[in-house]
Design a protein around this motif. Structure first.
Motif, PDB file in Angstrom:
ATOM      1  N   VAL A 123     -15.114  -2.306  -8.189  1.00 30.10           N
ATOM      2  CA  VAL A 123     -14.067  -2.921  -7.383  1.00 30.10           C
ATOM      3  C   VAL A 123     -12.915  -1.927  -7.259  1.00 30.10           C
ATOM      4  N   ASN A 124     -12.366  -1.772  -6.075  1.00 29.76           N
ATOM      5  CA  ASN A 124     -11.168  -0.954  -5.892  1.00 29.76           C
ATOM      6  C   ASN A 124      -9.934  -1.762  -6.295  1.00 29.76           C
ATOM      7  N   TYR A 125      -9.150  -1.231  -7.214  1.00 31.96           N
ATOM      8  CA  TYR A 125      -7.946  -1.902  -7.686  1.00 31.96           C
ATOM      9  C   TYR A 125      -6.713  -1.113  -7.241  1.00 31.96           C
ATOM     10  N   THR A 126      -5.837  -1.727  -6.472  1.00 32.85           N
ATOM     11  CA  THR A 126      -4.619  -1.090  -5.979  1.00 32.85           C
ATOM     12  C   THR A 126      -3.563  -1.055  -7.080  1.00 32.85           C
ATOM     13  N   ASP A 127      -2.937   0.093  -7.258  1.00 37.88           N
ATOM     14  CA  ASP A 127      -1.844   0.212  -8.221  1.00 37.88           C
ATOM     15  C   ASP A 127      -0.596  -0.455  -7.634  1.00 37.88           C
ATOM     16  N   THR A 128      -0.186  -1.559  -8.218  1.00 36.66           N
ATOM     17  CA  THR A 128       0.997  -2.286  -7.748  1.00 36.66           C
ATOM     18  C   THR A 128       2.127  -2.244  -8.770  1.00 36.66           C
ATOM     19  N   THR A 129       2.060  -1.273  -9.686  1.00 38.88           N
ATOM     20  CA  THR A 129       3.065  -1.195 -10.747  1.00 38.88           C
ATOM     21  C   THR A 129       4.483  -1.150 -10.189  1.00 38.88           C
ATOM     22  N   HIS A 130       4.682  -0.375  -9.117  1.00 40.33           N
ATOM     23  CA  HIS A 130       6.019  -0.218  -8.572  1.00 40.33           C
ATOM     24  C   HIS A 130       6.204  -0.975  -7.260  1.00 40.33           C
ATOM     25  N   SER A 131       5.253  -1.800  -6.891  1.00 35.34           N
ATOM     26  CA  SER A 131       5.361  -2.502  -5.616  1.00 35.34           C
ATOM     27  C   SER A 131       6.333  -3.668  -5.721  1.00 35.34           C
TER      28      SER A 131
END
Length: 512
Positions: A123-131
């Protein structure tokens, strides 16, 4: 924070949770609105199976720039066999064996030896740490009620109608859950189902906790479960028969100066929407960062992907027939009022249908001058809540006068007893003794109750009310407190823009 309590009441969260958040700071800014771009779509890929996790935080923190994951291999990778018993001993179920208090999920026994997995689709997981994020209000249907799920209830969701099958060959026994969920072993599993006022399933959650790691599996019929926080610009991956949206965050979520790895995914599996979020991977797999083995982030992502893989096959749809209806619907009433007269009439009608339950002695008979907007609401659910509140607001302003009356029903007033303060200890409730926010000025032993303490009715006086008044940022004064009466009734007061004398007049009228 103006609408915090209204929002949280819709969640039916505990009063302890309310107090913990309110005690952090008195002057928080309202959340900013974020416009989300359209989701990007990518094809499926396969991720190396080398490490494995669980739970959504109510409020995400921001931090660190996260860890990257290399480009996935072009061809499926068959993961190495899993050796059972080398690092994690088989857990022992709790005494109640899941009948309401949770159970510790058993994994494969020693006789299972090594179990080989099929290819694991990634699964592709988007980095949303700074979103940036948009907080969304979760409003449950009127008359909603919650039911604890048994171990058998939970297992059927993943195994099917017959539940966990009989073990014919101990060497192939995967434990309490199917093959792709073996890494739930050692987690304490609990579950709840939420039904609407008609008895139809609205939402269910299965939670797991193992040390500092955890997971939350949430399901709703017909839609992706609404969540309290929404992440922007997410990638959608085709995984078998599923379209999966994935994301992750890396940050210190619990204040221990160590980053945690929070991974989530959401998708429709047949007629059911699923959101699955985990923190860490429970220590079930290696987390070394060298030697070609998975990082802690990679382990958490794979832990998440395993559940996706369980459902991505044609025979992997969740089974819910045993939970879709609940005929044991508690009696409930939800009514809104546009005038004080309507609210008083509603209170009288409620007493007629529920002899012995009377809101009227605790309600004002007239509103404050200059407050032109009114709204009232009655909430009743058998065994859970019996509450009527009224609120006046200044048109176009920020001042409100709100009176909340909660009659005893189940354990709904227990919290207020725990928040009792002693009138001869002014340091536990007197705003005049402190300057600044609660977290910065009030001694730690008094913080939990300080924002809105509970006083016994016999202890109330004009002086106690004056001790609760403080300057309001829009001018005038503001106060928050509860009064506990001898019959168990609790009355809450949230007043802004009025004098201590006016607030005392509201309280004094209820003391006889």
């Amino acid at each position: 924070m103006e609408h915090y309590r209204t929002y949280m009441d819709a969640q039916r969260g505990s009063e302890t949770l309310h107090a913990r958040l309110l005690a952090l700071n008195e002057g928080e800014n309202a959340p900013k609105t974020t416009v989300f771009p359209k989701k990007r779509r990518q094809g499926g890929h396969v991720m190396k199976f080398t490490a494995l996790a669980a739970c959504a935080a109510l409020i995400f923190g921001l931090g660190w720039n996260g860890l990257g994951i290399g480009k996935p291999p072009a061809d499926p990778v068959v993961p190495p066999a899993v050796t059972v018993g080398e690092t994690t001993p088989a857990p022992t179920p709790t005494p109640d064996d899941g009948q309401g208090g949770g159970f510790v999920a058993a994994g494969p026994g020693e006789e299972a030896g090594k179990l080989a997995f099929p290819a694991i689709l990634g699964v592709n997981y988007t980095d949303t740490t700074h979103s940036p994020e948009l907080a969304a209000s979760l409003a449950f249907p009127q008359g909603s009620f919650w039911v604890e799920l048994s171990k058998e209830d939970i297992q059927k969701i993943f195994w099917g109608k017959e539940g966990k099958p009989a073990v014919e060959n101990p060497k192939t026994d995967t434990g309490d859950f199917p093959l792709f969920l073996m890494d739930w072993q050692g987690y304490t599993i609990t579950g709840t189902a939420c039904y609407d006022g008609s008895g139809d399933l609205y939402r269910l959650a299965v939670n797991g906790v193992k040390g500092g790691d955890s997971f939350t599996f949430t399901l709703c019929p017909g839609m992706i479960p609404p969540e309290c926080c929404v992440d922007p610009d997410l990638v959608t991956t085709t995984v078998g028969e599923l379209e999966v949206t994935g994301w992750y965050r890396v940050y210190d979520r619990d204040g221990d100066d160590k980053d945690e790895y929070v991974v989530g995914s959401s998708f429709m599996a047949g007629d059911y929407g699923i959101t699955y979020e985990n923190v860490g991977s429970g220590g079930n797999r290696a987390s070394e960062t060298d030697g070609g083995k998975a990082t802690e982030l990679g382990g958490a992502q794979l832990f998440n992907a395993m559940l996706v893989n369980h459902f991505c096959r044609s025979d992997g749809k969740p089974y819910l027939d045993h939970l879709l209806r609940n005929e044991n619907i508690p009696a409930w009433t939800e009514e809104g009022y546009d005038t004080l007269g309507q609210a008083l009439a509603g209170a009288e009608q409620f007493t007629q249908s529920h002899p012995g339950d009377d809101f009227l002695p605790y309600l004002p008979t007239q509103g404050p001058r200059g407050y032109g907007e009114f709204y009232g609401h009655l909430s009743y659910q058998e065994g859970h809540i019996k509450e009527l509140w009224v609120r006046w607001s200044v048109i176009g302003g920020y001042d409100n006068v709100e009176v909340e009356v909660r009659l005893p029903e189940g354990d709904s007033t227990d919290y207020y007893r725990e928040q009792l303060v002693e009138v001869n200890e002014p340091e536990s409730y007197d705003w005049r003794l402190y300057e600044g926010s609660i977290s910065d000025s009030v001694p730690e032993e008094y913080r939990m109750a300080f924002y809105k303490p509970t006083f016994r009715a016999q202890d109330m006086s004009p002086e106690v009310v004056r001790a609760r008044m403080r300057d309001h940022d829009t001018g005038g004064e503001i106060c928050h407190f509860y009064v506990l009466h001898d019959n168990g009734t609790v009355v809450g007061y949230d007043c802004a823009g009025v004098s201590a004398e006016y607030v005392w007049s509201l309280v004094e009228g209820t003391l006889n």
